[in-house]
Design a protein around this motif. Structure first.
Motif, short mmCIF file in Angstrom:
data_model
loop_
_atom_site.label_atom_id
_atom_site.label_comp_id
_atom_site.label_asym_id
_atom_site.label_seq_id
_atom_site.Cartn_x
_atom_site.Cartn_y
_atom_site.Cartn_z
N VAL A 68 17.43 -83.28 -38.48
CA VAL A 68 17.95 -82.09 -39.15
C VAL A 68 17.85 -80.91 -38.19
O VAL A 68 17.03 -80.90 -37.27
N THR A 69 18.72 -79.94 -38.40
CA THR A 69 18.68 -78.70 -37.61
C THR A 69 18.34 -77.55 -38.53
O THR A 69 18.71 -77.53 -39.70
N ARG A 70 17.65 -76.58 -37.97
CA ARG A 70 17.21 -75.43 -38.76
C ARG A 70 17.31 -74.18 -37.90
O ARG A 70 16.69 -74.08 -36.84
N THR A 71 18.14 -73.23 -38.34
CA THR A 71 18.27 -71.95 -37.64
C THR A 71 17.33 -70.94 -38.30
O THR A 71 17.38 -70.74 -39.51
N LEU A 72 16.50 -70.33 -37.50
CA LEU A 72 15.52 -69.38 -38.00
C LEU A 72 16.08 -67.97 -37.94
O LEU A 72 16.78 -67.61 -36.98
N SER A 73 15.79 -67.19 -38.95
CA SER A 73 16.29 -65.82 -39.01
C SER A 73 15.29 -64.80 -38.52
O SER A 73 15.66 -63.82 -37.85
N TYR A 74 14.02 -64.98 -38.82
CA TYR A 74 13.02 -63.97 -38.51
C TYR A 74 11.98 -64.46 -37.51
O TYR A 74 11.48 -63.67 -36.71
N ALA A 75 11.63 -65.74 -37.55
CA ALA A 75 10.62 -66.28 -36.64
C ALA A 75 11.27 -66.72 -35.34
O ALA A 75 12.44 -67.13 -35.31
N THR B 278 20.23 -69.76 -29.69
CA THR B 278 20.68 -69.69 -31.09
C THR B 278 19.51 -69.61 -32.06
O THR B 278 19.72 -69.58 -33.27
N ASN B 279 18.28 -69.58 -31.53
CA ASN B 279 17.07 -69.56 -32.36
C ASN B 279 17.08 -70.74 -33.35
O ASN B 279 16.75 -70.60 -34.53
N MET B 280 17.44 -71.92 -32.82
CA MET B 280 17.58 -73.12 -33.64
C MET B 280 16.49 -74.12 -33.29
O MET B 280 16.11 -74.25 -32.12
N MET B 281 16.02 -74.86 -34.31
CA MET B 281 15.03 -75.91 -34.13
C MET B 281 15.62 -77.22 -34.62
O MET B 281 16.22 -77.28 -35.69
N ILE B 282 15.47 -78.27 -33.82
CA ILE B 282 15.98 -79.61 -34.16
C ILE B 282 14.78 -80.50 -34.42
O ILE B 282 13.91 -80.67 -33.57
#
Length: 685
Positions: A363-370, A395-399
Motif C-alpha cells: 500500500v502507498t500512503r501520502t503524508l500531509s503533516y508528518a 512526494t512525502n509518500m511512504m510505501i
C-alpha cells in the motif's frame, strides 16, 4: 480404615511368604458401564423459576449416585458423575446456564480410565441452597436463594457414592487379592504422610468420602517396588494419603504466573527413593495427571518435608534432580530441562513461522503533516521480518509492503502520526533599567598656564615661581638695592589628586602681588542618569518543535596568529546579540510547557581593551508551565552599588575650615534591574 490397612498388610505378607501367584479379579466393577458402553452427558438445560432455578443434566442410563461438594472463595457447587463420559455436548450449552443465582458454569472430563468421572462446577451467588436429585435419566439441581453460607445436599438423604469393592475386602486365602495388595502397599524404607484439612462426612466403612477428604485409591501406587513386609510402615487413617479429588481451587493455582505455591500442604518423608515414585506421590496429592519421559531415570533420593505445599515440593524435587517440568490443563510433565527448553524454542519458532506465513500486500500512503523520513523511524518498529518500508521525500509518500495484519497496524499508527500540529506564538520581553547619580567636589592648584587656567601680567604669561615678579603660587623676597633674592613655589594639591578629572563647573580664585601669588580652582560635579532598554523578541513555532530568533552584531577584534608580538594579524569576530530559543509543548489541559533559553549579549564601549569593547552577557534558561495567553516572569536581576571616597594632602586636608581646599570628595549610587517575561498563545489546531 486403619484396621483395614492392617488386614491388607497381613494379606500381603502371606502372599510374599506363600509364593502364590496373582490372578486378575473376575468381579465386575460396580461403577456402571465401562468402556464404550458408558453413559455420557446428552443435554444440559436451565429452568428459571420465580426466585429459584433448576438445572437438568440428561444422562441416559445413569446408574450411580452423584458426588457433591461445596467450596468457598468463591462459592462453588461441585457435582461429580461417576461412570459417565463428558460426551459431545457443546460447551455453549453449558455457558447458557446463566441465572442470577448462577454466576458461572463449566463441565469437563475429570478422569477417564479405569473410572470415568465428569465434573460439573456451578459458581453460585452468596447464600444459595442446592438440592441434588437423580434417577436413571440423569440429575437435577434445584437452587433457591437463602442467607448465610452456600449449602448443598442430596435429595432424600441418599448415602454418598460407594467405591468398588477392592481387593481388601477379599479373604486372605485368595491369592489374587494378596498379591495385588502387596504390590500396591509395600515400598522400601519409605514413609509417606499426606495431610489434608478438608472435612469428611461419615458414611460407613465402605463409603467414599467427599471431594477433598483424606482418601486416595491405593492402586494408583502400584508402580512402587515390592519390599519385605518389615520395611512397610502404616500411618493413621487421618493422614495416610492425599485426597483423590482435589478442590478446584487447588488445581487452579497450579503454575500461577506469579510463581507462588498454593497447593494443599502435606508432609512427605522418603528415603532412598527413585524420582518417578516421588513425582507420582506428589501428582496424586494434587489430583493432577502425570507424564514422565523415559529418559528420567534416577534413584536414591531422600527428602523430608513438613506441612509444605505439594507443588512447592514438586518444584524443589524436580530442580534438585536437574530436570524440568511443564504444568497445564491438569497435567504435569517431567523431562530433562534441555528437552523442555528445546521444545519451547521449537514451539516459538513454529508460531513465528506461522505468523509470517501468507501473501504480502503493498500500500502507498501520502503524508500531509508528518515528514516521511521521520515517520518511517517510528513505523518500522511495527513491521514483520518480511516487511519493507520505502519513502519518497519528493512526494512525502511512504510505501508499505508486509502481511495484511502488519500493514493495518502501520496504517493505524500513521493515522495517529499524520495529524495537524497546533502552533504557539511566543512573546518575550526583556526590560533593563539603569539608574544612578554621582557627586564630586575638588580643588586644582595650577602650576603653569594650561587650558582655561592662564595667568599673565602685562601681557606676559607668568611662570611658576619667580624672583623678579608675579608667578603661579609662589612667594619671593626682593631687596630694594637688588641684593640677594629669595623665592618659593608651591602646589598644595598635585594635579590628579585633589582635582576632578572632568568637572562640570570651576571657580578660579587668585591673589596676586609683586611678592606673593596664590591661585586655586574650585571644581564641582553632579550627574544623574536613567536608562531603560526594552527588548521584545517574538516568534511562532509548532508544537514540540524548537524555535530560535536572534538580533545583534558581530564585534571584531585583532589577534596574532603566532600568539606572540610581531606575528601575522588576523581579525576574528565575537557575537553580541539577543537570542531566544524556545520549545513549546501543549498539554491536554490547554496549558503550554516551555523550554526557554534567552541570551542577551551587548558590547560595552566604555570598557575597552586595546580598542576592543568588552561583552556584557545576560542569560536565562528554564522550563515553565504557562496558561494559554498568560504571562509569566521567568526571572530578574537587581543590582545596586554605592561608592564614596576622599582623596587629599596629608595634614592639610584635615585642617578645620580649610581642609576642603586640599582634598576632593566623590560619591555615586548606581542601580541596575533586569526583568524577563514570556507569554505563549496557542493560535491554531
Amino acid at each position: 480404615m486403619n484396621a483395614r490397612l492392617t488386614s491388607w498388610l497381613v494379606a500381603g505378607s502371606v502372599a510374599l511368604t506363600g509364593g502364590q501367584s496373582a490372578s486378575p479379579s473376575s468381579n465386575p466393577s460396580p461403577l456402571g458401564q465401562v468402556g464404550a458402553n458408558r453413559p455420557s452427558i446428552a443435554a444440559a438445560s436451565l429452568e428459571s423459576l420465580d426466585g429459584s432455578a433448576r438445572v437438568k443434566v440428561g444422562i441416559p442410563g445413569f446408574s450411580s449416585r452423584p458426588v457433591i461438594q461445596v467450596l468457598h472463595s468463591p462459592d462453588r457447587l461441585v457435582v461429580d458423575f461417576h461412570g459417565v463420559d463428558r460426551g459431545a455436548l457443546p460447551k455453549s450449552e453449558i455457558t447458557k446456564l446463566a441465572h442470577p443465582l448462577i454466576l458461572k458454569a463449566r463441565m469437563a472430563q475429570y478422569a477417564s480410565d479405569p473410572e470415568s468421572i465428569t465434573r460439573l462446577v456451578l459458581e453460585l451467588a452468596p447464600g444459595v441452597k442446592s438440592v441434588v436429585s437423580y434417577d436413571t435419566d440423569g440429575a437435577e439441581i434445584s437452587l433457591t436463594q437463602g442467607t448465610g453460607r452456600v449449602q448443598a445436599s442430596l435429595a432424600n438423604n441418599a448415602p454418598r457414592y460407594k467405591p468398588p469393592v477392592m481387593a481388601s475386602a477379599a479373604r486372605a486365602d485368595e491369592p489374587s487379592a494378596r498379591t495385588s495388595l502387596t504390590a500396591d502397599l509395600l515400598r522400601p524404607t519409605m514413609d509417606v504422610q499426606l495431610h489434608n484439612d478438608a472435612s469428611t462426612q461419615s458414611g460407613g466403612a465402605d463409603t467414599l468420602p467427599m471431594i477433598g477428604s483424606p482418601y486416595v485409591g491405593l492402586p494408583s501406587l502400584g508402580s512402587i517396588p515390592i519390599a519385605p513386609l518389615a520395611a512397610a510402615q502404616t500411618q493413621p487413617a487421618a493422614s495416610a494419603l492425599a485426597p483423590k479429588y482435589p478442590t478446584p481451587k487447588t488445581v487452579k493455582n497450579i503454575g500461577d504466573a506469579g510463581g507462588g505455591f498454593h497447593g494443599e500442604r502435606i508432609s512427605l518423608d522418603v528415603q532412598n527413593t527413585d524420582l518417578r515414585t516421588i513425582c507420582l506421590i506428589l501428582a496424586n496429592a494434587g489430583g493432577m495427571n502425570l507424564i514422565i519421559d523415559p529418559e528420567v531415570q534416577s534413584s536414591g533420593w531422600t527428602y523430608s518435608f513438613q506441612d509444605t505445599p505439594w507443588d512447592k515440593i514438586l518444584d524443589i524435587v524436580v530442580k534438585n534432580a536437574g530436570m524440568g517440568k511443564e504444568v497445564g490443563d491438569g497435567i504435569i510433565r517431567i523431562a530433562k530441562s534441555d528437552k523442555i527448553r528445546k521444545e519451547e524454542e521449537d514451539r516459538k519458532a513454529l508460531q513465528e513461522a506461522r505468523a509470517l506465513a501468507g501473501d504480502l500486500v503493498t500500500v502507498t500512503r501520502t503524508l500531509s503533516y508528518a515528514k516521511v523520513d521521520e515517520a518511517q523511524k517510528t513505523v518500522a518498529n511495527l513491521k514483520s521480518e518480511r516487511g519493507k518500508i520505502f519513502t519518497d521525500s519528493r512526494t512525502n509518500m511512504m510505501i508499505l509492503t508486509d502481511l495484511p495484519k502488519y500493514v493495518d497496524s502501520m496504517q493505524q499508527l500513521l493515522d495517529l502520526l499524520d495529524v495537524k500540529v497546533p502552533q504557539v506564538q511566543i512573546d518575550a520581553r526583556i526590560v533593563e533599567a539603569n539608574r544612578g547619580w554621582e557627586k564630586a567636589i575638588g580643588v586644582s592648584w595650577p602650576q603653569t598656564n594650561s587650558g582655561n587656567a592662564t595667568l599673565s601680567v602685562g601681557g606676559q604669561n607668568v611662570p611658576w615661581g619667580s624672583d623678579s615678579g608675579p608667578s603661579w603660587n609662589s612667594a619671593n623676597n626682593k631687596s630694594k638695592d637688588g641684593g640677594n633674592k629669595l623665592n618659593a613655589a608651591f602646589s598644595p594639591g598635585k594635579q590628579g589628586v585633589t582635582d576632578i578629572p572632568v568637572a562640570a563647573g570651576e571657580l578660579w580664585v587668585s591673589f596676586l602681588t609683586n611678592r606673593i601669588s596664590l591661585n586655586a580652582i574650585i571644581q564641582a560635579l553632579e550627574k544623574n542618569s536613567q536608562i531603560k532598554v526594552v527588548s521584545e523578541p517574538k516568534l511562532t513555532v509548532q508544537n514540540n518543535q524548537v524555535g530560535v530568533i536572534g538580533d545583534g552584531a558581530r564585534v571584531p577584534y585583532q589577534s596574532n596568529q603566532s600568539g606572540i608580538a610581531g606575528g601575522a594579524i588576523t581579525v576574528q569576530f565575537v557575537e553580541a546579540k539577543l537570542k531566544l530559543e524556545v520549545t513549546p509543548q501543549i498539554t491536554n489541559e490547554g496549558t503550554v510547557l516551555l523550554d526557554v533559553a534567552i541570551d542577551k549579549d551587548q558590547p560595552d564601549f566604555a570598557q575597552q581593551v586595546n580598542g576592543t569593547p568588552t561583552i556584557l552577557s545576560k542569560n536565562i534558561k528554564t522550563t515553565v508551565r504557562v496558561e494559554d495567553g498568560g504571562t509569566i516572569i521567568l526571572g530578574g536581576v537587581f543590582t545596586k552599588s554605592v561608592d564614596s571616597g576622599n582623596t587629599g594632602v596629608p595634614f592639610l586636608s584635615k585642617l578645620p575650615g580649610l581642609g576642603w581646599l586640599f582634598r576632593n570628595k566623590t560619591s555615586n549610587d548606581k542601580t541596575t534591574e533586569l526583568l524577563v517575561m514570556i507569554s505563549p498563545k496557542i493560535i491554531s489546531y
